[in-house]
Design an enzyme around this catalytic site. Sequence first.
Site, short mmCIF file in Angstrom:
data_model
loop_
_atom_site.label_atom_id
_atom_site.label_comp_id
_atom_site.label_asym_id
_atom_site.label_seq_id
_atom_site.Cartn_x
_atom_site.Cartn_y
_atom_site.Cartn_z
N SER A 149 -74.43 47.58 -57.50
CA SER A 149 -73.53 47.72 -58.63
C SER A 149 -74.28 47.29 -59.89
O SER A 149 -75.51 47.37 -59.95
CB SER A 149 -72.26 46.90 -58.40
N TYR A 163 -71.42 55.42 -65.93
CA TYR A 163 -72.18 54.42 -65.16
C TYR A 163 -71.27 53.29 -64.69
O TYR A 163 -71.32 52.87 -63.52
CB TYR A 163 -73.29 53.89 -66.06
N LYS A 167 -70.49 52.32 -60.82
CA LYS A 167 -70.90 51.01 -60.33
C LYS A 167 -69.71 50.17 -59.87
O LYS A 167 -69.84 49.36 -58.94
CB LYS A 167 -71.68 50.27 -61.42
N TYR A 467 -60.15 56.71 -51.38
CA TYR A 467 -59.14 56.22 -52.31
C TYR A 467 -59.58 54.91 -52.95
O TYR A 467 -59.48 54.72 -54.17
CB TYR A 467 -57.82 56.05 -51.54
#
EC number: 4.2.1.119
Length: 906
Positions: A149, A163, A167, A467
């Site tokens: 991340s 982005y 992330k 989801y």
Amino acid sequence: MSPVDFKDKVVIITGAGGGLGKYYSLEFAKLGAKVVVNDLGGALNGQGGNSKAADVVVDEIVKNGGVAVADYNNVLDGDKIVETAVKNFGTVHVIINNAGILRDASMKKMTEKDYKLVIDVHLNGAFAVTKAAWPYFQKQKYGRIVNTSSPAGLYGNFGQANYASAKSALLGFAETLAKEGAKYNIKANAIAPLARSRMTESILPPPMLEKLGPEKVAPLVLYLSSAENELTGQFFEVAAGFYAQIRWERSGGVLFKPDQSFTAEVVAKRFSEILDYDDSRKPEYLKNQYPFMLNDYATLTNEARKLPANDASGAPTVSLKDKVVLITGAGAGLGKEYAKWFAKYGAKVVVNDFKDATKTVDEIKAAGGEAWPDQHDVAKDSEAIIKNVIDKYGTIDILVNNAGILRDRSFAKMSKQEWDSVQQVHLIGTFNLSRLAWPYFVEKQFGRIINITSTSGIYGNFGQANYSSSKAGILGLSKTMAIEGAKNNIKVNIVAPHAETAMTLTIFREQDKNLYHADQVAPLLVYLGTDDVPVTGETFEIGGGWIGNTRWQRAKGAVSHDEHTTVEFIKEHLNEITDFTTDTENPKSTTESSMAILSAVGGDDDDDDEDEEEDEGDEEEDEEDEEEDDPVWRFDDRDVILYNIALGATTKQLKYVYENDSDFQVIPTFGHLITFNSGKSQNSFAKLLRNFNPMLLLHGEHYLKVHSWPPPTEGEIKTTFEPIATTPKGTNVVIVHGSKSVDNKSGELIYSNEATYFIRNCQADNKVYADRPAFATNQFLAPKRAPDYQVDVPVSEDLAALYRLSGDRNPLHIDPNFAKGAKFPKPILHGMCTYGLSAKALIDKFGMFNEIKARFTGIVFPGETLRVLAWKESDDTIVFQTHVVDRGTIAINNAAIKLVGDKAKI
């Protein structure tokens, strides 16, 4: 303690041709792993392809006696990457989802193509690779996954909606993988590194990059990938030798009676309580939590139903009269209730649904409201939806991104079509509608976006990898939009509802049905759509009469100052890295987070004395150097009035703006200006530092004392500067720099100042030169209770231009190009201006002070609104904080004033 090794383990690392991925590959190979070095070899923006990058890494590994193979496939072809591993090594044990690209652009300019391209590489690529490896993990009852991340994913970041979305989506993806993989010994975690790479080289200054080598990140990745690691579903921030877990913290929140008295007005009345994390007086079921799943709604709604009707006395009026609101997925369920509630409060509601929305429209009209139907699919018809709104009402004020679908399936059985279809509705649809509404919001300098996430997105959920990742992506997207929208009065907040609808009916137990009505969520949404909502970028959980706030909490962590940090350091300090018992932080922005990390990394109290190699005779030689004369600063009522006006004084306060007023006076923080009107200020401490670069100086704290009361409004002040302390902090230095200002004629002491500076990339002796006042060193922690006083202070768009006339002419505060060079989207306000604005707000309430101390913890942009919160800690001491309302950050903390009078006026 046995060393960590990867003998016979097969590791796939995506994006491994350079930066972090390359370093990971080399380190895994050194520890015995068989490494698949994947890299498409394209440019940073995702264009092109070249196999050379992966080949170079493999050649280096083989040259050093390791085992590796190159793979040149696009991460979207994850099955081919895994096939490379299996063909060469028989299986796969570890996946490092590291591949990434940048396509930065503001919301105003970002295209759907740019958004989806970044989502594809970061998120969909991670899905493809992990999905292909999953059967091998299950069969061998072993797997390790590390998702990469970013601070942008945690906090949002200007110009990075794509982005940040990707992330943050990787966080929800990791959480769900952790839950599904538990019984197969599959551990999934995520890191948010700030490291030197092709991406960060384009956005960070060189001095900072020196501290951010990938060698400081790799040890944590190695540990999380090892057989010894038992952590799963966890997140970590890592940079420059700092390692800390970061987790969700949920406020105890507020219970409302879930009946007809539960309105937007009572939410507005008690809104500050929802955001209050002081749970000392709350029952057990309303204590703060550090959760990995949704709240105990059964207990909460049971307790809520015992309450008397909600008291709306004194509540502010809530109205959405003539506001145009678009609500997606409003043909039924939650969206339908939202639409009816917004209409009840006077809004003109466009009811969107991919099915016929006329039933909701008819119900609104029958109740006396105004509504208009829109039958389009948010997944593919976003332009048509916005066009319908504009054609009907000419504008849009509020957007509620509510539309959603479920395609639940275990990760092992989930198809790419099921993954893509959920993402297209929840994430791409939310982005597109927000993007298309944005120009209308900017034009009218008003906009409210309410994005519906889910506890599955915040905490992950079994069988919902699609989801949960999409709903988690909405968090990063929303926080970025909140940052970008602040200057245009566009506020973006996030809501995770717990309610029974046709879509969620299957997940509720029989005994829970009919307890969580959709209309128990709507009051919060209505308030978040109003002109007066005080927050942006916040996340709320709600259901059954309960509302809480959710934020990040970071552990104190561990810091390594070793030039070559090993995986054993992580292993030995794991308890510190995951320890939340003391010194936790709640960062809300990338700036706030990185500043705190930088400060922590500087805190090396164990520096060897042998590093200090200065000759003792240097001190004597310095004394023989020719000294500058102490500066004399001449000022008059013009300077005083100019300064007072910059801090908000008006013609209604003649004592500040009219020199002939009998009570004409200066705001005491005026006494710091001498430090900006003298070159000797900086020169006097520069000689104590080695390799000093003024561009790497950060003003961390400031203390000021007025010794002669009242302070003069004209005269000549002579100032002497002296160091108080220099403290090495690794490769950085903290210096406390003092000054004393006296009347040039009488010699009477008028002001004393202490400025604490954090200076990167320099050295100094560890030395104390003078004692410090107790008030200057007190931490002044804000109490964990509601403030005794708070006031909002608007900051004019033009204030920096006015304030700089008092002495601080740094172009960072006025020149957009200079600000961009310093990596700010626009010029920032002077920190000492925020200091002075806060001081005046406190004077207006409590009276004059003669001592003030504060720590600078965040930036302020002209045009934002400050909120000064104050606590009376004793008869003469007021502790305060200064928040930035627009971005939900703290600009000043650990601050207090000491009053001149005996008691505070409160």
